[in-house]
Design an enzyme around this catalytic site. Structure first.
Site, PDB file in Angstrom:
ATOM      1  CG  ASP A  89       3.783  -2.980  -1.451  1.00  0.00           C
ATOM      2  OD1 ASP A  89       2.808  -3.080  -0.878  1.00  0.00           O
ATOM      3  OD2 ASP A  89       4.064  -1.862  -1.337  1.00  0.00           O
ATOM      4  CD  GLU A 120      -2.586  -6.466   0.350  1.00  0.00           C
ATOM      5  OE1 GLU A 120      -3.075  -5.385  -0.301  1.00  0.00           O
ATOM      6  OE2 GLU A 120      -1.297  -6.466   0.616  1.00  0.00           O
ATOM      7  CG  ASP A 175       0.463   1.335   2.686  1.00  0.00           C
ATOM      8  OD1 ASP A 175       1.318   0.817   3.000  1.00  0.00           O
ATOM      9  OD2 ASP A 175      -0.147   1.192   1.541  1.00  0.00           O
TER      10      ASP A 175
END
Length: 775
Positions: free
Chosen positions: A400, A403, A473
């Site tokens: 997760d 980025e 998300d």
């Protein structure tokens, strides 16, 4: 006479009409100095060239983070005519104008493919104390030319021709891949990792990157979309195989809060007889936020992690766990990384050590992102992931925030030092480095279990690291469902084949009644239909649980619709897994925009609501609430069968398909051969004996059934088999070719149940030798 000059804005622009001072032929191309700028053209293969442009005298060293290929020995000629240099290989002709330095690219038949619209531009830039440049290059496109790719964007657009993306940076729901391909059969990879602006208009497109020692791009010609992707992967790496189980159904949520809860979820799927292969543990199994991403089970609710994972395995399911790009200040990895100055001072998630919402900033979490560009930091990262998690039998990684999350952004954050320069200089390559670190370390440690990484961000080349990217998300809305289709298709057209979205959307802010809202239940049923025809099928989200029993029970419409598509997914596993082999062995793509297979039909160039799943199935998700019917365009150049009714239809027309809750429009291309497996509870429950082979007559067709040990990397050593099926329409004959290859556990003899759709069935015995079946 214009010369290379410095304006008051410190812009260095080379353009004008001076002839080249000289040019030099190199082993793979040419170098030339034109208007005080150095221009290099380098053949990587006969259909791909690298173009480098830099101010003369500006010395630099650049090693690509994305490109792993070395230039091949290419036969090419160089000639000078009318002020132009012509470099010609067997597939391409590159023309360099010796006055302006602009390039044009032609096919071997002499057709213009692409040209630079203007000279490259360099603007002086201070990058955290390093004197360098911002770099820009524009390209001229034909008036009606459609282009695709650029990663994943949430704007609902298929063609990217007229998009304007300002200073693209990796984000939660935006994935930056500075690569596009044209309907004309060529592609361009802009090899820069800094914030980059893409501009498209009637005249063409341009790239402008904030930091670059040079303009650096690759032009490649493939003839069609598959060919372009093949060229891109030959540059940036091939996609390895995933294990078979990863193509089954996954259940996840934000978050399971104990080991008993997560095991009970798997157990209940088994009791209900609904297939399941993957279960995911989200964050905070490590305890509080100060222990963020400790890579250990420190929460008292997970005090027997080995037993938990063993229980899941004993239920014939697989366990994947959440790991992040950041660490809390009380963790062991944090302490080791801090000693080496391998942590960034930027704000990331979670912002507070208090686990309430909104974040209480009076108690900062102290969580810091690690320097994934540093190989020593990647070593530390894997050391803890391996000891704390992989050693317990973890089957996959949910990486997760790759980025990574960058909150409370300040421009000076980009001055942060990394092992490869400023964060600004390499910003967009962070997911490539972090994901690559886990893949390479697991491969070095073991070949018994194929690497599977689920990640939220991606950059060019990431396909080589065993990673599936999910779309972040997103909100649970009809519009978000609709947007995922072109988002996934353009991501695939960027050369990275594995992608999915959170089934049902992550956030449910638009549905305060959550699962009690009938509209959301309908939306979820429609989303799972779409998810069944994505490379990965995963249900996940916050605000409400998503397990099938949360939507009712057997015999009720929503439950039955969900179960129907999960079971269909499993029936199609032989088709899906064989297509995944095509991705690895033939540089194919599983999720395919219609333009990939029907580029001659201009009607499909900008269709964003349907696509091919593999080369046989046309998928048209229902994305409107209360929809009773959907109009579907069937591309010209093929006939089609309605998957549900077997009705045969002509291509090149719109058709209306009734769409009750359990029906998503699904069509099969005439000539398709589609293998179907058994009703199973998990992917490897039954052998692939007695497969059904569905033939959709109307055109010649072929399909290769691929099989191996379904996990491990023995296939890389040749441990696999292929069986080629070919349908001859005129002779009404199916030829099952001689089996090629073998592997441990292979079926030496088997039966195939052959169904000529709408006409009849035959069962044949097969022992590995060629068989012909006449209808």
């Amino acid at each position: 006479m214009k010369k290379f000059f410095l304006t008051t804005a410190t812009a260095l622009i080379f353009a004008g009409h001076l002839a080249a001072q000289n040019y030099q032929k190199t082993p793979n191309g040419i170098q030339s100095t034109i208007n005080s700028a150095k221009v290099e053209v380098l053949f990587f293969n006969e259909a791909t060239v690298q173009v480098l442009k830099s101010p003369a005298g500006h010395n630099f060293e650049k090693k690509s983070l994305s490109v792993v290929a070395e230039p091949q020995k290419v036969k090419f000629s160089v000639s000078e005519r009318s002020g132009d240099l012509h470099l010609k290989s067997a597939s391409l002709e590159v023309v360099v104008n010796l006055q302006s330095g602009q390039l044009a690219f032609y096919g071997k038949n002499g057709d213009l493919l692409l040209s630079e619209k203007s000279a490259a531009a360099f603007t002086g830039f201070d990058d955290a104390g390093v004197k360098t440049f911002s770099v820009e290059q524009s390209f001229a496109l034909e008036k009606d030319e459609a282009i695709y790719g650029l990663g994943q964007h949430q704007n609902g657009k298929m063609s990217q021709r007229y998009m304007n993306y300002q200073k693209m940076v990796q984000g939660n729901v935006e994935d930056v891949v500075p690569f596009f391909q044209s309907v004309k059969g060529y592609g361009v990879f802009w090899d820069n990792y800094s914030p980059t602006t893409f501009t498209g208009n009637d005249a063409g497109i341009s790239f402008l990157s904030e930091v670059g020692d040079c303009v650096d791009y690759y032009f490649m010609y493939g003839g069609n979309a598959d060919g372009v992707i093949a060229q891109m992967r030959s540059l940036t790496g091939q996609a390895p195989m995933f294990p078979l189980w990863t193509f089954g159904y996954w259940q996840s949520k934000e978050r399971y809060k104990s080991q008993n809860e997560i095991v009970d979820v798997v157990r209940k799927y088994r009791e209900l007889g609904v297939p399941l292969d993957g279960i995911i543990q989200d964050w905070q199994y490590w305890g509080n936020n100060y222990l963020w991403n400790a890579m250990e089970f420190l929460s008292p609710e997970y005090n027997r992690p080995q037993q938990m994972i063993d229980n899941i395995h004993n239920l014939n399911a697989h366990f994947t766990i959440s790991i992040w790009s950041s660490f809390g200040p009380h963790t062991k990895p944090y302490r080791d990384l801090e000693k080496g100055n391998m942590l960034y001072d930027i704000i990331t998630w979670p912002q507070s050590g208090v686990e309430t919402w909104p974040p209480n900033r009076d108690y900062p979490s102290g969580v810091r992102v690690y320097d994934a560009y540093n190989p020593a930091a990647r070593d530390i990262y894997w050391n803890y992931a391996s000891k704390g998690l992989f050693a317990l039998g973890v089957d996959g990684w949910w990486m997760d925030s790759t980025e990574p999350d960058h909150l409370d952004f300040k421009p000076e954050d980009f001055d942060t030092k990394t092992a490869l320069g400023s964060f600004r200089k390499v910003r967009n390559a962070y997911p490539l480095m972090s994901v690559g670190g886990v893949y390479e370390h697991q491969r070095a440690e073991s070949s018994d279990k194929r690497v599977f990484i689920l990640t939220r961000s991606a950059f060019a080349g990431q396909q080589r690291y065993g990673a599936n990217t999910w779309s972040g998300d997103i909100q649970g809305t009809w519009q978000d469902l609709k947007n995922q289709i072109p988002a996934g298709l353009n991501f695939s057209l960027s050369g990275i084949p594995y992608w999915n979205s959170d089934i049902g959307g992550f956030f449910l802010a638009h549905y305060p009644k959550r699962l009690n809202d009938p509209e959301y239940r309908e939306l979820y049923a429609r989303w799972i239909q779409f998810g069944a025809f994505c490379p990965m099928m995963r249900s996940h989200g916050a605000d409400a649980p998503r397990e099938i029993w949360q939507f009712g029970k057997a015999g009720e419409p929503v439950f039955d619709a969900i179960a129907k598509y999960i079971r269909l997914r499993y029936r199609l596993l032989p088709y899906i897994y064989s297509n995944s082999w095509e991705v690895t062995a033939a540089q194919s793509s599983m999720m395919r925009a219609l333009v990939m297979d029907f580029p001659q039909d201009k009607n499909v160039w900008d269709i964003h609501s349907e696509y091919m799943f593999g080369k046989s199935l046309l998928v048209s998700p229902v994305t409107e609430k209360s929809a009773k019917m959907k109009q579907v365009y069937l591309p010209a150049g093929a006939d089609w069968y309605d998957f549900w009714t077997n009705e045969k239809l002509s291509g090149g027309q719109n058709v209306n398909k009734e769409t009750p809750l359990d029906v998503m429009p699904l069509y099969v291309r005439a000539g398709a051969i589609v293998p179907c497996g058994h009703d199973v509870q998990f992917a490897t429950e039954k052998s692939w004996d007695n497969l059904e082979i569905h033939i959709y007559a109307g055109a010649n067709g072929q399909f290769t059934l691929y099989e191996d040990e379904f996990d491990n990397y023995n296939y890389e050593k040749g441990a696999f088999s292929t069986i080629h099926f070919a349908w001859n329409e005129k002779a009404k004959t199916l030829t099952i070719g001689a089996r090629k290859g073998r592997f441990k556990g292979m079926l030496e003899t088997r039966k195939f149940n052959i169904a000529l759709v709408g006409e009849g069935e035959k069962t044949v015995s097969y022992n590995g030798k060629e068989v012909k079946i006449k209808f």
